[in-house]
Scaffold this motif. Sequence first.
Motif, PDB file in Angstrom:
ATOM      1  N   VAL A  66      24.952  27.836  29.146  1.00 17.48           N
ATOM      2  CA  VAL A  66      24.646  26.611  28.414  1.00 17.48           C
ATOM      3  C   VAL A  66      24.755  26.788  26.908  1.00 17.48           C
ATOM      4  O   VAL A  66      24.694  25.816  26.171  1.00 17.48           O
ATOM      5  CB  VAL A  66      23.247  26.042  28.771  1.00 17.48           C
ATOM      6  CG1 VAL A  66      23.213  25.543  30.199  1.00 17.48           C
ATOM      7  CG2 VAL A  66      22.156  27.057  28.544  1.00 17.48           C
ATOM      8  N   GLU A 124      36.821  11.323  25.386  1.00 15.38           N
ATOM      9  CA  GLU A 124      35.409  11.340  24.978  1.00 15.38           C
ATOM     10  C   GLU A 124      34.901   9.904  24.848  1.00 15.38           C
ATOM     11  O   GLU A 124      35.454   9.116  24.093  1.00 15.38           O
ATOM     12  CB  GLU A 124      35.269  12.101  23.657  1.00 15.38           C
ATOM     13  CG  GLU A 124      33.937  11.999  22.972  1.00 15.38           C
ATOM     14  CD  GLU A 124      32.741  12.446  23.817  1.00 15.38           C
ATOM     15  OE1 GLU A 124      32.752  13.566  24.342  1.00 15.38           O
ATOM     16  OE2 GLU A 124      31.787  11.631  23.958  1.00 15.38           O
ATOM     17  N   ASN A 160      25.347  17.911  29.118  1.00 15.25           N
ATOM     18  CA  ASN A 160      23.941  17.736  29.484  1.00 15.25           C
ATOM     19  C   ASN A 160      23.612  16.265  29.706  1.00 15.25           C
ATOM     20  O   ASN A 160      24.038  15.411  28.930  1.00 15.25           O
ATOM     21  CB  ASN A 160      23.056  18.277  28.352  1.00 15.25           C
ATOM     22  CG  ASN A 160      23.162  19.784  28.221  1.00 15.25           C
ATOM     23  OD1 ASN A 160      22.834  20.520  29.141  1.00 15.25           O
ATOM     24  ND2 ASN A 160      23.642  20.257  27.075  1.00 15.25           N
ATOM     25  N   SER A 216      32.008  22.339  24.849  1.00 15.46           N
ATOM     26  CA  SER A 216      32.804  22.914  25.947  1.00 15.46           C
ATOM     27  C   SER A 216      34.240  22.384  25.923  1.00 15.46           C
ATOM     28  O   SER A 216      35.200  23.156  25.974  1.00 15.46           O
ATOM     29  CB  SER A 216      32.164  22.598  27.305  1.00 15.46           C
ATOM     30  OG  SER A 216      30.858  23.087  27.361  1.00 15.46           O
ATOM     31  N   TYR A 227      25.383  18.652  18.918  1.00 11.99           N
ATOM     32  CA  TYR A 227      25.644  18.842  17.484  1.00 11.99           C
ATOM     33  C   TYR A 227      25.990  17.541  16.768  1.00 11.99           C
ATOM     34  O   TYR A 227      26.714  17.531  15.785  1.00 11.99           O
ATOM     35  CB  TYR A 227      26.742  19.905  17.293  1.00 11.99           C
ATOM     36  CG  TYR A 227      26.444  21.127  18.120  1.00 11.99           C
ATOM     37  CD1 TYR A 227      25.274  21.856  17.897  1.00 11.99           C
ATOM     38  CD2 TYR A 227      27.266  21.518  19.177  1.00 11.99           C
ATOM     39  CE1 TYR A 227      24.938  22.941  18.691  1.00 11.99           C
ATOM     40  CE2 TYR A 227      26.939  22.605  19.979  1.00 11.99           C
ATOM     41  CZ  TYR A 227      25.785  23.308  19.724  1.00 11.99           C
ATOM     42  OH  TYR A 227      25.445  24.374  20.519  1.00 11.99           O
ATOM     43  N   LEU A 258      26.692  16.010  22.463  1.00 12.41           N
ATOM     44  CA  LEU A 258      25.282  15.646  22.339  1.00 12.41           C
ATOM     45  C   LEU A 258      24.537  16.631  21.436  1.00 12.41           C
ATOM     46  O   LEU A 258      23.714  16.242  20.598  1.00 12.41           O
ATOM     47  CB  LEU A 258      24.654  15.659  23.753  1.00 12.41           C
ATOM     48  CG  LEU A 258      23.144  15.542  23.814  1.00 12.41           C
ATOM     49  CD1 LEU A 258      22.707  14.153  23.393  1.00 12.41           C
ATOM     50  CD2 LEU A 258      22.641  15.854  25.215  1.00 12.41           C
ATOM     51  N   ILE A 289      35.487   7.956  31.243  1.00 14.41           N
ATOM     52  CA  ILE A 289      36.091   8.126  32.574  1.00 14.41           C
ATOM     53  C   ILE A 289      35.045   7.782  33.630  1.00 14.41           C
ATOM     54  O   ILE A 289      33.960   8.362  33.660  1.00 14.41           O
ATOM     55  CB  ILE A 289      36.614   9.568  32.760  1.00 14.41           C
ATOM     56  CG1 ILE A 289      37.603   9.910  31.638  1.00 14.41           C
ATOM     57  CG2 ILE A 289      37.268   9.744  34.128  1.00 14.41           C
ATOM     58  CD1 ILE A 289      38.779   8.969  31.491  1.00 14.41           C
ATOM     59  N   VAL A 297      26.627  28.497  23.265  1.00 16.60           N
ATOM     60  CA  VAL A 297      27.971  28.734  22.717  1.00 16.60           C
ATOM     61  C   VAL A 297      28.559  30.111  23.066  1.00 16.60           C
ATOM     62  O   VAL A 297      29.709  30.200  23.509  1.00 16.60           O
ATOM     63  CB  VAL A 297      27.937  28.480  21.188  1.00 16.60           C
ATOM     64  CG1 VAL A 297      29.116  29.097  20.468  1.00 16.60           C
ATOM     65  CG2 VAL A 297      27.860  26.981  20.934  1.00 16.60           C
ATOM     66  N   ASN A 341      19.665  26.679  17.266  1.00 16.54           N
ATOM     67  CA  ASN A 341      18.676  27.636  17.750  1.00 16.54           C
ATOM     68  C   ASN A 341      19.330  28.965  18.141  1.00 16.54           C
ATOM     69  O   ASN A 341      18.722  29.783  18.823  1.00 16.54           O
ATOM     70  CB  ASN A 341      17.832  27.047  18.882  1.00 16.54           C
ATOM     71  CG  ASN A 341      18.687  26.427  19.950  1.00 16.54           C
ATOM     72  OD1 ASN A 341      19.674  27.017  20.349  1.00 16.54           O
ATOM     73  ND2 ASN A 341      18.343  25.230  20.390  1.00 16.54           N
TER      74      ASN A 341
HETATM   75  C1  LIG Z   1      19.841  19.104  21.645  1.00 12.05           C
HETATM   76  C2  LIG Z   1      20.563  20.371  22.000  1.00 12.05           C
HETATM   77  C3  LIG Z   1      20.675  21.404  21.071  1.00 12.05           C
HETATM   78  C4  LIG Z   1      21.353  22.583  21.391  1.00 12.05           C
HETATM   79  N1  LIG Z   1      21.450  23.570  20.456  1.00 12.05           N
HETATM   80  C5  LIG Z   1      22.168  24.693  20.737  1.00 12.05           C
HETATM   81  C6  LIG Z   1      22.361  25.720  19.749  1.00 12.05           C
HETATM   82  O1  LIG Z   1      21.835  25.644  18.641  1.00 12.05           O
HETATM   83  N2  LIG Z   1      23.133  26.780  20.084  1.00 12.05           N
HETATM   84  C7  LIG Z   1      23.715  26.905  21.311  1.00 12.05           C
HETATM   85  O2  LIG Z   1      24.436  27.881  21.545  1.00 12.05           O
HETATM   86  N3  LIG Z   1      23.520  25.973  22.263  1.00 12.05           N
HETATM   87  C8  LIG Z   1      22.774  24.876  22.002  1.00 12.05           C
HETATM   88  N4  LIG Z   1      22.622  23.906  22.961  1.00 12.05           N
HETATM   89  C9  LIG Z   1      23.215  24.120  24.286  1.00 12.05           C
HETATM   90  C10 LIG Z   1      24.455  23.263  24.519  1.00 12.05           C
HETATM   91  O3  LIG Z   1      24.384  22.941  25.906  1.00 12.05           O
HETATM   92  C11 LIG Z   1      25.775  23.977  24.314  1.00 12.05           C
HETATM   93  O4  LIG Z   1      25.762  24.685  23.105  1.00 12.05           O
HETATM   94  C12 LIG Z   1      26.990  23.050  24.257  1.00 12.05           C
HETATM   95  O5  LIG Z   1      26.865  22.192  23.162  1.00 12.05           O
HETATM   96  C13 LIG Z   1      27.248  22.259  25.507  1.00 12.05           C
HETATM   97  O6  LIG Z   1      28.422  21.511  25.255  1.00 12.05           O
HETATM   98  P1  LIG Z   1      29.055  20.508  26.277  1.00 12.05           P
HETATM   99  O7  LIG Z   1      30.316  20.040  25.674  1.00 12.05           O
HETATM  100  O8  LIG Z   1      29.150  21.139  27.614  1.00 12.05           O
HETATM  101  O9  LIG Z   1      27.972  19.349  26.403  1.00 12.05           O
HETATM  102  P2  LIG Z   1      27.625  18.074  25.499  1.00 12.05           P
HETATM  103  O10 LIG Z   1      27.330  18.462  24.113  1.00 12.05           O
HETATM  104  O11 LIG Z   1      26.548  17.352  26.257  1.00 12.05           O
HETATM  105  O12 LIG Z   1      28.956  17.204  25.476  1.00 12.05           O
HETATM  106  C14 LIG Z   1      29.455  16.539  26.601  1.00 12.05           C
HETATM  107  C15 LIG Z   1      30.303  15.381  26.122  1.00 12.05           C
HETATM  108  O13 LIG Z   1      30.922  14.774  27.233  1.00 12.05           O
HETATM  109  C16 LIG Z   1      30.975  13.372  27.023  1.00 12.05           C
HETATM  110  N5  LIG Z   1      31.111  12.734  28.329  1.00 12.05           N
HETATM  111  C17 LIG Z   1      30.272  12.870  29.394  1.00 12.05           C
HETATM  112  N6  LIG Z   1      30.745  12.168  30.449  1.00 12.05           N
HETATM  113  C18 LIG Z   1      31.897  11.579  30.039  1.00 12.05           C
HETATM  114  C19 LIG Z   1      32.833  10.715  30.692  1.00 12.05           C
HETATM  115  N7  LIG Z   1      32.659  10.334  31.963  1.00 12.05           N
HETATM  116  N8  LIG Z   1      33.916  10.277  29.987  1.00 12.05           N
HETATM  117  C20 LIG Z   1      34.094  10.661  28.689  1.00 12.05           C
HETATM  118  N9  LIG Z   1      33.223  11.466  28.028  1.00 12.05           N
HETATM  119  C21 LIG Z   1      32.143  11.927  28.695  1.00 12.05           C
HETATM  120  C22 LIG Z   1      29.651  13.067  26.320  1.00 12.05           C
HETATM  121  O14 LIG Z   1      29.738  11.856  25.591  1.00 12.05           O
HETATM  122  C23 LIG Z   1      29.489  14.287  25.424  1.00 12.05           C
HETATM  123  O15 LIG Z   1      30.006  14.081  24.133  1.00 12.05           O
HETATM  124  C24 LIG Z   1      21.929  22.733  22.666  1.00 12.05           C
HETATM  125  C25 LIG Z   1      21.802  21.696  23.611  1.00 12.05           C
HETATM  126  C26 LIG Z   1      21.134  20.532  23.287  1.00 12.05           C
HETATM  127  C27 LIG Z   1      21.017  19.441  24.313  1.00 12.05           C
END
Ligand SMILES: Cc1cc2nc3c(=O)[nH]c(=O)nc-3n(C[C@H](O)[C@H](O)[C@H](O)COP(=O)(O)OP(=O)(O)OC[C@H]3O[C@@H](n4cnc5c(N)ncnc54)[C@H](O)[C@@H]3O)c2cc1C
Length: 461
Positions: free
Chosen positions: A440, A33, A159, A11, A44, A42, A128, A442, A54
């Motif tokens: 949730v 981060e 997540n 995101s 990737y 988390l 943060i 991509v 998936n």
């Molecule tokens: C194991 C798993 C596999 C998945 N596979 C797929 C897939 O194949 N295809 C698909 O489309 N979706 C998939 N998803 C869904 C996934 O939610 C999204 O694709 C997307 O990766 C979500 O990204 P995000 O950045 O919101 O969350 P995250 O990947 O959880 O990243 C959040 C980041 O924020 C950082 N962070 C959190 N709090 C703080 C803070 N206070 N200060 C600094 N850094 C912080 C964390 O360290 C983390 O790196 C999967 C989810 C999971 C859990």
Amino acid sequence: MRIAIVGAGFSGTSLTIELLRRGPVGVEVLLLERSGLFGPGLAYSSGDPNHLLNVRASNMSALADDPGHFVRWLQAHAANQGLGATVPASGHAFAPRGLYGRYLSETLAAVEAQAAPGRTVRRLPLDIRSLEIHAEGVRLHPAGAVPLDVDAAVLAVGNFPPELPVTEGCAACDASLIIRNPWDEAALARIAPDAPVIILGSGLTMVDLVIRLDARGHRGPIRVVSRRGLIPQQHRETAPWPSFIDPEAPPQTVAALMRRVRSEVERAEASGAGWRDVIDALRPATQAIWQGFDAVERRRFLRHVRPWWDIHRHRMSPEIAARIAHHLASGRLVVEAARGVRLDARDAGLALGVRPRGSSRLEWREATYLINCSGPQSDYRRVQDPLVASLLREGVARPDPLGQGLDVTPHNAIVAADGTAHSCLFGIGPVSKGQFWEIVAVPDIRRQTAALADTLADRIA
Ligand SMILES: Cc1cc2nc3c(=O)[nH]c(=O)nc-3n(C[C@H](O)[C@H](O)[C@H](O)COP(=O)(O)OP(=O)(O)OC[C@H]3O[C@@H](n4cnc5c(N)ncnc54)[C@H](O)[C@@H]3O)c2cc1C
């Protein structure tokens, strides 16, 4: 204008990319981060090549306006990744998730290198812990570093680990045998190859865990316990099916939606297509359907439809499905529809007390380890995270009423405890699930970040 993005998973990285590509001139993005890894997040960052995406490659482009971007990247990298034959032109391929993390980091670097002068990003490995809103913008407080002042901030914190759904008897058990966080590699390393394991939860995280245990050489029995005992369906090549729900006039009730979907599936099957085509055709309308439901219907959806929605919407790749089917057929993997209600210590480890579906009888299932795969914690009142706790404590944000993240407006502004929407604090990705539901994966998140980049650009202009 300085914009801080907290979290550099998909995101946060995707929003940075969009701001560099289409944002206003004179924007400086601070990408913050806590892990120090910018891109994978988390989802990737898995180093296990057996952990596959998936979602098919054709839907995984990081760029909302260039859907073929990831397939082209994958094809260019296929030779040296041993993926040659698995990347057909249709993009029906499921790449390792770690490789996708690399794609995100590389895409961010490439977009940064080509960004127009005056659009920059600084990657800061900071955790943060809290933030405050003041007249000029937002002040962020990182652990062990000086505060950062920015004009706007975006929460892309993703997540959170699941909460153990069984608490009774937990204290009597050896804590090292209960693995609460399924992404805790050090805890998984403790599991002996022949140790019997119980997994709580039967969704994609369970699937990941079985594959991970395999890769670690585990050969012991695995019992999966979940209320309905449903496991994710598998992907097959789909064909485009026409959109059958008008986002401008979506069904108002869960019952009406289900009737509509069922009759469409019947029509599709009669014409040689399949339910997958129909489910995929729902995607452009899903957010409008959710937003059209009132609170009662949303609750009804979560209670009755969600388990079915999850296994049909979020499917496993064919390769992974074949491995799961093999374990089920061999009897090493058993999936049981039952509710875990209590734990008890045993000489060989622990026992989980379950009530099988449809029965009130308590039965015991013994194992050495219990792994919690009950799904990311989305009820922010229960999330154990300093930033989330401080946002709620200080009234800067409030939880979504259905426990699906934070309360955000349709334009992603975070809503404070007093009900006012902030003009300089936003939430994207899983944080905003309460408002959008289907946000949730991509394909949905990249549309959201492109729209937010435009909103921020308009505001500055
Ligand atoms: C194991 C798993 C596999 C998945 N596979 C797929 C897939 O194949 N295809 C698909 O489309 N979706 C998939 N998803 C869904 C996934 O939610 C999204 O694709 C997307 O990766 C979500 O990204 P995000 O950045 O919101 O969350 P995250 O990947 O959880 O990243 C959040 C980041 O924020 C950082 N962070 C959190 N709090 C703080 C803070 N206070 N200060 C600094 N850094 C912080 C964390 O360290 C983390 O790196 C999967 C989810 C999971 C859990």
